[in-house]
Enzyme design. Structure first.
Site, PDB file in Angstrom:
ATOM      1  N   SER A  22       0.815  -1.214   0.000  1.00  0.00           N
ATOM      2  CA  SER A  22       0.000   0.000   0.000  1.00  0.00           C
ATOM      3  C   SER A  22       0.851   1.269   0.000  1.00  0.00           C
ATOM      4  O   SER A  22       1.846   1.368   0.735  1.00  0.00           O
ATOM      5  CB  SER A  22      -0.929   0.008   1.214  1.00  0.00           C
ATOM      6  OG  SER A  22      -1.649   1.227   1.278  1.00  0.00           O
ATOM      7  N   SER A  24      -0.689   4.122   0.774  1.00  0.00           N
ATOM      8  CA  SER A  24      -1.431   5.034   1.641  1.00  0.00           C
ATOM      9  C   SER A  24      -0.597   5.578   2.797  1.00  0.00           C
ATOM     10  O   SER A  24      -0.720   6.769   3.135  1.00  0.00           O
ATOM     11  CB  SER A  24      -2.688   4.342   2.163  1.00  0.00           C
ATOM     12  OG  SER A  24      -3.590   4.081   1.109  1.00  0.00           O
ATOM     13  N   LYS A  75     -13.345  -4.913   2.561  1.00  0.00           N
ATOM     14  CA  LYS A  75     -14.278  -3.790   2.397  1.00  0.00           C
ATOM     15  C   LYS A  75     -15.713  -4.163   2.773  1.00  0.00           C
ATOM     16  O   LYS A  75     -16.435  -3.343   3.349  1.00  0.00           O
ATOM     17  CB  LYS A  75     -14.206  -3.242   0.967  1.00  0.00           C
ATOM     18  CG  LYS A  75     -12.884  -2.547   0.671  1.00  0.00           C
ATOM     19  CD  LYS A  75     -12.877  -1.884  -0.692  1.00  0.00           C
ATOM     20  CE  LYS A  75     -11.551  -1.173  -0.935  1.00  0.00           C
ATOM     21  NZ  LYS A  75     -11.541  -0.434  -2.226  1.00  0.00           N
ATOM     22  N   ASN A  96     -14.449   1.631   2.502  1.00  0.00           N
ATOM     23  CA  ASN A  96     -12.989   1.693   2.537  1.00  0.00           C
ATOM     24  C   ASN A  96     -12.497   2.596   3.664  1.00  0.00           C
ATOM     25  O   ASN A  96     -11.318   2.882   3.763  1.00  0.00           O
ATOM     26  CB  ASN A  96     -12.421   2.174   1.204  1.00  0.00           C
ATOM     27  CG  ASN A  96     -12.615   3.657   0.988  1.00  0.00           C
ATOM     28  OD1 ASN A  96     -13.684   4.201   1.285  1.00  0.00           O
ATOM     29  ND2 ASN A  96     -11.599   4.338   0.476  1.00  0.00           N
ATOM     30  N   ALA A 138     -14.893  -2.995  -6.630  1.00  0.00           N
ATOM     31  CA  ALA A 138     -14.381  -1.762  -7.229  1.00  0.00           C
ATOM     32  C   ALA A 138     -15.320  -1.257  -8.318  1.00  0.00           C
ATOM     33  O   ALA A 138     -15.528  -0.050  -8.466  1.00  0.00           O
ATOM     34  CB  ALA A 138     -12.987  -1.998  -7.798  1.00  0.00           C
ATOM     35  N   ARG A 159     -15.913 -11.229 -17.094  1.00  0.00           N
ATOM     36  CA  ARG A 159     -15.596 -12.562 -17.595  1.00  0.00           C
ATOM     37  C   ARG A 159     -16.614 -13.591 -17.093  1.00  0.00           C
ATOM     38  O   ARG A 159     -16.942 -14.527 -17.798  1.00  0.00           O
ATOM     39  CB  ARG A 159     -14.178 -12.952 -17.168  1.00  0.00           C
ATOM     40  CG  ARG A 159     -13.077 -12.244 -17.951  1.00  0.00           C
ATOM     41  CD  ARG A 159     -11.724 -12.424 -17.297  1.00  0.00           C
ATOM     42  NE  ARG A 159     -11.611 -11.650 -16.068  1.00  0.00           N
ATOM     43  CZ  ARG A 159     -10.573 -11.685 -15.247  1.00  0.00           C
ATOM     44  NH1 ARG A 159      -9.556 -12.495 -15.511  1.00  0.00           N
ATOM     45  NH2 ARG A 159     -10.539 -10.934 -14.155  1.00  0.00           N
TER      46      ARG A 159
END
Length: 284
Positions: A22, A24, A75, A96, A138, A159
């Site tokens: 990450s 962040s 999440k 999130n 997402a 898919r």
């Protein structure tokens, strides 16, 4: 003032599994230094099950964390854990952000505003139609962001067709068969990849952009590599593009303001530092 007790550093972090990749912590550390706030933002690896997530969040609250960002695979766990949730988190079915109080936690979803603001950096008028590749968590956030930006003709392809149908039913979207995705590019204003295809270590995203109007915006939420094959192809054809780093920076703003209480500016200097780190890791 002499005799005043020292201020307790503000604690926040990011919880995920894995989480060592990450960026962040770098974003929040830069912002804290800019505004002179004493605080620490820590990556926290939490095993990928709800029980361990609960134990970890309870422990963070107990030691005084102001809140955490939450990434894959937690999440949905974050939304379930929270005693209160924003309307955007409820709509996305995922959160999130968790902001802690003494006896509860509030869930929010800044991925939605993060993606919307990243798009608006590139164009004030993104158009009316979009094709979203992928149907995971997402994709839900991206769809909500596109709706907030005023797009009304949003199509989804994945898919696994069943997952696309589930998302299509939840948000009243047209569902496109994955094998027919190329036929859908004509008259699309925004193309967004939310799948892992094209990410470092994953299979490539096979998508010929020749049928896409040159004025269309192309976005990829991946930031490893920073410029995916999709974005390179799009730039070569003259499209405006949005990469995953833009979304990452913008989605971090609400958390920093909420937990650290300072101003959080997304600018070229911040981006430059993150690109340097990606290059250092061999992921740019």
């Amino acid at each position: 003032m002499a005799g005043d007790p020292p201020k307790t550093p503000i604690l926040a972090g990011v919880a995920g599994h894995p989480v060592s990749h990450s960026l962040s912590p770098i974003i929040h550390t830069i912002w804290a230094k800019r505004v002179g706030i004493e605080g620490h933002y820590i990556p926290i690896d939490v095993p990928a099950n709800y029980d361990d997530f609960v134990r970890a969040m309870d422990a963070l609250r107990a030691v005084g964390f102001a809140g955490v960002n939450v990434t894959i695979p937690h999440k949905e766990h974050a939304l379930r854990y929270a005693g209160e949730a924003s309307e955007t988190a409820k709509a996305a079915g995922a959160a999130n952000m968790l902001t802690f109080s003494d006896d509860s936690a509030k869930a929010e979803n800044s991925d939605i505003t993060g993606f919307a603001e990243a798009v608006q950096e590139k164009t004030a008028e993104p158009g009316t139609s979009a094709l979203v590749l992928g149907a995971g968590g997402a994709a839900r956030g991206v769809v909500l962001a596109l709706k907030d930006l005023g797009l009304t003709d949003i199509r989804i392809t994945n898919r696994t067709l069943e997952r696309a149908k589930e998302l299509g039913a939840a948000f009243d979207l047209a569902v496109i068969d994955w094998e027919k995705r190329l036929e859908t590019l004509e008259n699309i204003d925004v193309l967004v990849n939310t799948t892992s295809l094209g990410m470092t270590g994953q299979p490539p995203l096979e998508l010929d952009l020749s049928g896409l109007d040159p004025s269309a915006l192309v976005a990829d939420i991946v930031y490893a590599p920073l410029k995916t094959a999709l974005l390179k192809d799009a730039e070569a054809k003259g499209h405006a593009t949005v990469d995953g780093l833009a979304m990452l920076m913008h989605q971090a703003v609400p958390g920093f303001r909420m937990w650290f209480g300072g101003e959080a500016i997304v600018d070229d200097d911040l981006r430059s530092e993150l690109v340097k780190e990606l290059k250092r890791r061999g992921r740019a």
